[in-house]
Each structure stands twice: as structure tokens, then as C-alpha cells.
Design a protein around this motif. Structure first.
Motif, PDB file in Angstrom:
ATOM      1  N   UNK A 143      36.257  13.044  41.921  1.00  0.00           N
ATOM      2  CA  UNK A 143      37.687  12.271  42.149  1.00  0.00           C
ATOM      3  C   UNK A 143      37.590  11.137  41.248  1.00  0.00           C
ATOM      4  N   UNK A 144      36.220  10.519  41.275  1.00  0.00           N
ATOM      5  CA  UNK A 144      36.328   9.175  40.239  1.00  0.00           C
ATOM      6  C   UNK A 144      36.397   9.573  38.871  1.00  0.00           C
ATOM      7  N   UNK A 145      35.720  10.558  38.509  1.00  0.00           N
ATOM      8  CA  UNK A 145      35.748  11.067  37.175  1.00  0.00           C
ATOM      9  C   UNK A 145      37.156  11.346  36.740  1.00  0.00           C
ATOM     10  N   UNK A 146      37.918  12.025  37.538  1.00  0.00           N
ATOM     11  CA  UNK A 146      39.539  12.323  37.122  1.00  0.00           C
ATOM     12  C   UNK A 146      40.090  10.862  36.958  1.00  0.00           C
ATOM     13  N   UNK A 147      39.704   9.907  38.103  1.00  0.00           N
ATOM     14  CA  UNK A 147      40.560   8.594  38.006  1.00  0.00           C
ATOM     15  C   UNK A 147      40.190   7.735  36.799  1.00  0.00           C
ATOM     16  N   UNK A 148      39.067   8.120  36.279  1.00  0.00           N
ATOM     17  CA  UNK A 148      38.676   7.034  35.102  1.00  0.00           C
ATOM     18  C   UNK A 148      39.073   7.556  33.848  1.00  0.00           C
TER      19      UNK A 148
ATOM     20  N   UNK B   9      31.319   3.843  58.990  1.00  0.00           N
ATOM     21  CA  UNK B   9      31.417   4.337  57.513  1.00  0.00           C
ATOM     22  C   UNK B   9      31.240   5.997  57.732  1.00  0.00           C
ATOM     23  N   UNK B  10      32.275   6.382  57.437  1.00  0.00           N
ATOM     24  CA  UNK B  10      32.054   8.067  57.326  1.00  0.00           C
ATOM     25  C   UNK B  10      31.426   8.311  56.128  1.00  0.00           C
ATOM     26  N   UNK B  11      30.643   9.480  56.320  1.00  0.00           N
ATOM     27  CA  UNK B  11      29.895  10.072  55.120  1.00  0.00           C
ATOM     28  C   UNK B  11      30.802  10.463  54.014  1.00  0.00           C
ATOM     29  N   UNK B  12      30.137  10.146  52.950  1.00  0.00           N
ATOM     30  CA  UNK B  12      31.062  10.436  51.699  1.00  0.00           C
ATOM     31  C   UNK B  12      30.349  11.656  51.078  1.00  0.00           C
ATOM     32  N   UNK B  13      31.462  12.543  50.763  1.00  0.00           N
ATOM     33  CA  UNK B  13      30.985  13.698  50.049  1.00  0.00           C
ATOM     34  C   UNK B  13      30.386  13.424  48.661  1.00  0.00           C
ATOM     35  N   UNK B  14      29.435  13.758  48.178  1.00  0.00           N
ATOM     36  CA  UNK B  14      28.860  13.015  46.848  1.00  0.00           C
ATOM     37  C   UNK B  14      29.778  13.834  45.634  1.00  0.00           C
ATOM     38  N   UNK B  15      29.503  15.215  45.749  1.00  0.00           N
ATOM     39  CA  UNK B  15      30.131  15.952  44.692  1.00  0.00           C
ATOM     40  C   UNK B  15      31.590  15.582  44.690  1.00  0.00           C
TER      41      UNK B  15
END
Ligand code: ME8
Length: 647
Positions: free
Chosen positions: A517-522, A506-512
Motif C-alpha cells: 500500500x505504501x509503495x502504491x502511495x509513493x 496497536x493492531x498488528x500490521x500485515x507487513x506485506x
């Protein structure tokens, strides 16, 4: 084999695509089913879709397709229910659709049995009736006391309907709820007794005549069986009750547990046992009412966008991480607040830092210091090993106690306590220091063995939650044994265990970055949304019967007491004024429209609105923009004379 175990999820309404909240219960059921299989039970895990009812009929009408086509698309189509369960690695044994022929025929038999034994009887259902629409409404469906379809006055009316004698079973149901463990968690028992049983159980209306998309009552034309009767009996028809399609009722009924969301506990803990009592059938052993995943404190819906789309979440974070998050972060019996921040931090903390690091450090050190295999001869454990070995050995029992109580979050917490302890054990023993002198290598081998064995037990117990990850870890431990019987025993791996390196689990996720990216997708892809196209074809001759004409607005006024209607006086070229009423007052001021040339369909039968006659309909274009409905009347060139036929 330990015995049979039958577990079910609610069958989903395919009225829209599923969101992460729907996925929650099915993932939980899957974890439970896999856990029982791991223990050695012969498991039957049932899921499916609940495809009848007015809601589906209405949605299909809106989409311009038949109800069957509508549900087929959502269940079988690309990105539909079956695809979602495949993606989420749901190991169901049977999938039922309530439109399956065997189920429909079985429901007819079941309905008749309860009619024959006197528990279903014909009575009168009182409600409101809109004559022009020929529609029956309940008080709560009315809008401002008027017909929700046409806005006209409704009148009191009665409809013939069948009723189930629910009241007859009130005492037995109360006893079942209060004096047994039939319904859990216990808080739900109080809700049921206080809100429904104490105020008095009334007989339940179990047939409808106001729509047709349901199981027909075969001895009384025009009636369809109430969708909840049709739906609840899926748990038994899917095993062969009242049909020959399946034949495992004796093996698997009564169900060990029905997992259901809290809002449908009432159906499962009151109506369902009462109907089984009526037919003298054994009751399920347990109904468990889980909580909701909330979004910003409110119930989730697909309209909240991509943040709740399980496809997008699985694609970005991985299926196992998503499954794990759902069961690790929220207590199953209560509501929980879903957020992307929580999802990412759970993955980073538990999976990347704790589990991922433990596995990769341990395997990497074993490889670095000893090559492919650990040495065959090993020292005995030292005092400082006792705590880790003790925790790992006792883990299975603690985990089992929590799983038996459906406390997935606590079961996972037990596993992660041991994982944390193992990470601490690495620091305490500092293998990199031991590696420096040859004489410490036997001790180094022992330390690494203890870690690998701890990883084996933890990964084995994570199998129900993260099946692919557990498989991957087993492969890194040289194809380690992870059967149930091996998971409370320390020392199952061979001393010279061969390890296999692999990429980070499980590679570490860059939170920011990820949140951005999720904001953009939503964000909606386009601000403009248009109505879906109608697939049903209309033949040319039928189309030509529509008489579209250019009409010129001579006068336009607001209709008194209506904030929706405008009253148009139109020149339609015949020499006699035409009156049309149109519900567009929200979009236009009357004076803006005087003198404009519009398009009307003129051969619709006249209808009355607010006591005024409307002879035709004005044509407009509709779309949604940034979630708001927009409407524009079709306006045409002034050079086109009033009355010109449009073709
Ligand atoms: O109720 N969090 O179907 P359904 C948790 N057809 N669970 C949620 C949820 C959320 N945000 N949203 C929905 C039905 N669910 C019936 C069942 S069974 C004989 C018939 C859960 O598609 C909900 O609580 O509306 C329910 O248990 C399940 O999804 C299916 O909901």
C-alpha cells in the motif's frame, strides 16, 4: 515546582513542506519537554520558523508571490508547519516567526549593540559580479565559472558588508568546547575543533546587499542582517530580549538545552556563543547535535515522495506509533536509516506484541476472572514476584539516567525490558490455570495486581513519548495515578482497582500488505507535473504591451561552444531578418525546426548571449514528466503569415 527548564528546537526554513526528518527533532524535543514537566519542572518549549533569506526570496519569486505570502502559506496554511505540530501532538509553549515585528525590531537593536561595541565593523566582501544581472555571487555559486542566472562572464568585485569579529573569540570558544560539556555528543566537539577552530576562525560576514528579504540594518540602507544572526537570536527574543512582547528572560535564560541537527552544530556551538560573549550574555547550558534520519543511506528530502510525508505516516500508523518509532529506533546522537520495514516491525514487535498484548491480556483477565474490580484483600508477594516488582520499582531511576543523557532509545529500552519481563511473568504464573480452582483466586488476584501495577509504571514513563496511549492505558486502569512521584513506588493502585476494557491499542500490521500500500502511495499520482499557477495578477493594459508575433524559421544552427543555445534566423514579416537565441538545444535538432512557424515575444530589450545578440524570446510550453523536464516550442498553423500579431 522543581525549577525552570528552557528547551528549544531549531526554527525551520519554510522553503518547502516538512518531511519526517524535520519531525524527528521536534518530536524528540517534545518528549524531553514532557518528561521535564512530568518531573515537575516549569518548562518553556520554544519552536518556530526562520523565514528570511535569499532562498525564501528566490522560492517566492519562482512561485510568483511575495516572500511574506510564500512563508505564510507554508507556516499557517493547510498542512503547514502549525498543522503538522498539532497533528504530532507537539506541546510547545511558544512559537516564534522571525518575520514577527517584535523579533525584527529586536534584531536591529542587537546588530546595533554589536556595532557599537566594536564587534561588528564595516569591511569589504570579495566575490564575483555579473554586471547585466546586477548580481553578486560567491565563487561556489558560479556555474562553470559563469553567472548562474544568465551564463555570462562575471568579474571580480567587492561589496561593502558588515563583519562580526568571530576571530576574537576563537580561544574562548575552543576552551568552551574542549573543557566543558557545552556541546554533546563529544564526537561533535572533535568535529568543530578540527574542522573549524584549528584551521583558524575568520571574521564572519553578517550583512548582505544582494537581496532584500531580511531584517534591514537600520543605520545603513541596503544592507540586510545575515539570516543566521537573525535566526540564532530567536532563542532570546522569544523570551523578551530587546523587546517588550515577552518578559520571561530572567526566568528562562540561559536555555537548558538547544536540540539541533548535526549540520547546524557549527552555528550553535561557535557563532552563537561568540555573539553572546560579545554582548556579555550567559551562554546556553547545552547544545546537543543529533544525527540525521537517512533514506537509502542519503539525506531525506520531500522530493523522495510520500514515504517521508509525516501526514501520510501518521494517518496510516497513528501519531503515537510514529513518535515512538522515531525515538525508539535510532540513537539520538547518530544517524539512522529510515525505512518502512523498520517502522512496521517496530510497531508490530514493541507496540502490538509487547505493550499492546500486555495491556489487553492483563485487563481482559482481570475482567474475566473478577469482573469490574479486583478483590479488596490481597495476599503478600511470593518469591517469584520479587524480580518483576524489583524491576518495575527500579525502572524510573534507570529511565531517568538515560533521559538526562538524551538517550531516548535507551530509556525506552529500559521500559521495554520490564514490559517483556511482565509478559514472561504471565506465562510463568499461568493465570488461566490459577483461575480453574477457587482456592487459587487470591493468588490470581495478586498476580493480576502485580501486572496492572507494572503496566501503570511503564505507561507512566511512556507518557512523554506516547501521551495519548498513556492516557488510554490510565483509563483502562480505572484512572490510575501516573505522576512522577508515583512511578518509583510499587503498590500505588488500590487493591480493588477497577479496570476498563478497550479495543486493541496497536493492531498488528500485515507487513506485506502495508508495504504494498505504501509503495502504491509513493508513486506520483500523475506522471505529469505542471508549474504552480502565479497568483499575482497583471493588469490588462500591461499585458497588452507584450508584442507576440508569428515568426517563420528561415535558418537554425547550434551555437559554437554552447551545448544549450540554438541561433534562429526568423522572418518576422518586417522584411529584415530577426535573430533570436534560445537555450533549447537539448530538446531540438536545428534542422527539425527550419520552415516551422513559431511564436515569439518581440519587444523584449535585446540581450547578448555568448557574444551574439538575441532580439526577443521564443515561446514554449514546459512541464515535468516522470521527474524529467520537457519543453515544446509553440508551433502554429503554416497558414498564419510571418509577422501576424497574436492577441
Ligand atoms: O536548519 N534527519 O532549518 P531547516 C534529522 N533554519 N534531522 C533533520 C533532517 C533529517 N533527515 N532533515 C532536516 C535550519 N533535519 C535553520 C535552523 S536555528 C536557529 C535555525 C533537521 O528547516 C535539521 O538538522 O533546514 C535542522 O536541525 C532542522 O531539521 C531544521 O532544518
Amino acid at each position: 515546582m522543581k525549577g525552570n527548564y528552557y528547551i528549544t528546537t531549531p526554527i525551520y526554513y519554510p522553503s518547502a513542506k516538512l518531511h519526517i526528518g524535520h519531525t524527528y527533532c521536534t518530536v524528540a524535543t517534545d518528549a524531553m519537554a514532557r518528561y521535564k514537566r512530568l518531573q515537575g519542572y516549569n518548562v518553556k518549549f520554544l519552536t518556530g520558523t526562520d523565514e528570511h533569506g535569499q532562498k525564501i526570496e528566490d522560492k517566492a519569486k519562482e512561485a510568483g508571490v511575495t516572500p511574506q505570502k510564500f512563508v505564510d502559506d507554508i507556516v499557517l496554511g493547510e498542512g503547514g508547519v502549525l498543522d503538522l505540530w498539532k497533528l504530532m501532538n507537539i506541546s510547545y509553549d511558544r512559537f516564534i516567526r522571525t518575520t514577527d515585528d517584535y523579533h525584527v525590531a529586536a534584531i536591529q537593536k542587537i546588530f546595533k549593540k554589536m556595532y557599537d561595541n566594536g564587534d561588528i565593523y564595516k569591511g569589504k566582501y570579495t566575490g564575483k559580479y555579473c554586471k547585466p544581472c546586477e548580481s553578486f555571487w560567491t565563487e561556489s555559486q558560479l556555474i562553470d565559472g559563469k553567472c548562474p542566472d544568465c551564463g555570462r562572464e562575471v568579474q571580480d568585485a567587492e561589496e561593502e558588508a558588515y563583519f562580526f569579529r568571530l576571530s576574537k573569540y576563537a580561544d574562548r570558544i575552543r576552551d568552551l568546547l574542549e573543557n566543558t560539556d557545552f556541546l554533546e555528543p563529544r564526537s561533535r566537539v572533535h568535529e568543530m575543533v578540527n574542522n573549524f577552530i584549528k584551521p583558524g576562525l575568520e571574521d564572519l560576514c553578517v550583512s548582505r546587499t544582494s537581496f532584500t528579504w531580511g531584517v534591514p540594518v537600520d543605520f545603513d540602507e541596503g544592507h540586510v542582517v545575515y539570516v543566521w544572526i537573525d535566526a540564532l537570536f530567536n532563542y532570546m527574543t522569544a523570551l523578551g530580549f530587546c523587546n517588550d512582547k515577552y518578559n520571561d528572560l530572567n526566568e528562562f535564560w540561559p536555555a537548558d538545552v538547544h536540540f539541533v541537527g548535526k549540520e547546524i552544530v557549527r552555528f550553535h556551538s561557535i557563532i552563537w556563543p561568540a555573539m553572546l560573549m560579545s554582548l556579555d550574555l550567559p551562554l546556553p547550558k547545552k547544545v546537543y547535535g543529533h544525527g540525521w534520519l537517512l533514506l537509502d543511506g542519503g539525506k531525506m528530502s520531500k522530493s523522495k515522495g510520500n514515504v517521508v510525508d509525516p501526514y501520510i505516516l501518521a494517518q496510516r500508523f497513528g501519531v503515537d506509533a510514529l513518535r515512538f518509532f522515531l525515538l525508539r529506533s535510532f540513537p539520538f546522537g547518530s544517524d539512522g536509516n529510515f525505512s518502512n520495514e523498520l517502522l512496521i516491525s517496530t510497531i508490530n514487535t514493541d507496540l502490538a506484541n509487547d505493550l499492546g498484548n500486555l495491556v489487553s491480556r492483563t485487563v481482559a483477565m482481570a475482567q474475566k476472572y473478577f469482573g469490574e474490580k479486583l478483590p479488596e484483600n490481597q495476599l503478600a508477594n511470593e518469591e517469584m514476584d520479587a524480580e518483576l516488582v524489583g524491576l518495575a520499582t527500579g525502572l524510573r531511576d534507570k529511565y531517568e539516567a538515560q533521559m538526562e543523557a538524551y538517550a531516548f532509545q535507551n530509556a525506552l529500552a529500559e521500559v521495554f525490558k520490564v514490559i517483556s519481563r511482565a509478559n514472561k511473568y504471565i506465562d510463568e504464573n499461568a493465570p488461566w490455570v490459577l483461575a480453574k480452582s477457587e482456592e487459587n483466586h487470591p493468588r490470581l488476584a495478586k498476580v493480576l495486581y502485580n501486572l496492572l501495577e507494572t503496566v501503570r509504571i511503564c505507561a507512566g514513563l511512556l507518557t512523554p513519548f506516547m501521551p495519548d496511549t498513556a492516557k488510554g492505558i490510565a483509563a483502562r486502569l480505572g484512572g490510575a495515578e501516573m505522576g512522577w512521584e508515583s512511578l518509583n513506588t510499587f503498590g500505588v493502585l488500590p487493591c480493588d482497582v477497577a479496570t476498563v476494557n478497550g479495543a486493541a491499542l496497536f493492531p498488528r500490521i500485515d507487513v506485506e500488505k502495508e508495504l504494498a500500500a505504501l509503495e502504491e502511495l509513493s508513486k506520483p499520482k500523475s506522471d505529469i507535473e505542471i508549474e504552480p499557477y502565479t497568483e499575482e495578477k497583471v493588469d490588462f493594459d500591461t499585458f497588452c504591451k507584450n508584442d507576440f508575433r508569428a515568426v517563420k524559421v528561415k535558418d537554425c544552427q547550434n551555437v559554437k561552444k554552447s551545448d544549450k543555445l540554438l541561433q534562429f534566423t526568423l522572418d518576422d514579416g518586417t522584411g529584415t531578418d530577426r535573430q533570436i537565441l534560445s537555450g533549447i538545444a537539448k530538446y531540438y535538432k536545428p534542422e527539425e525546426l527550419i520552415g516551422k512557424t513559431l511564436v515569439a515575444i518581440t519587444n523584449l530589450p535585446p540581450r547578448k548571449m555568448m557574444g551574439k545578440e538575441s532580439c526577443g524570446m521564443l515561446i514554449s510550453a514546459v512541464h515535468t514528466e516522470k521527474g524529467e523536464e520537457k519543453l515544446h516550442l509553440l508551433m502554429i498553423d503554416d497558414a498564419i503569415p510571418a509577422g501576424a500579431k497574436l492577441c
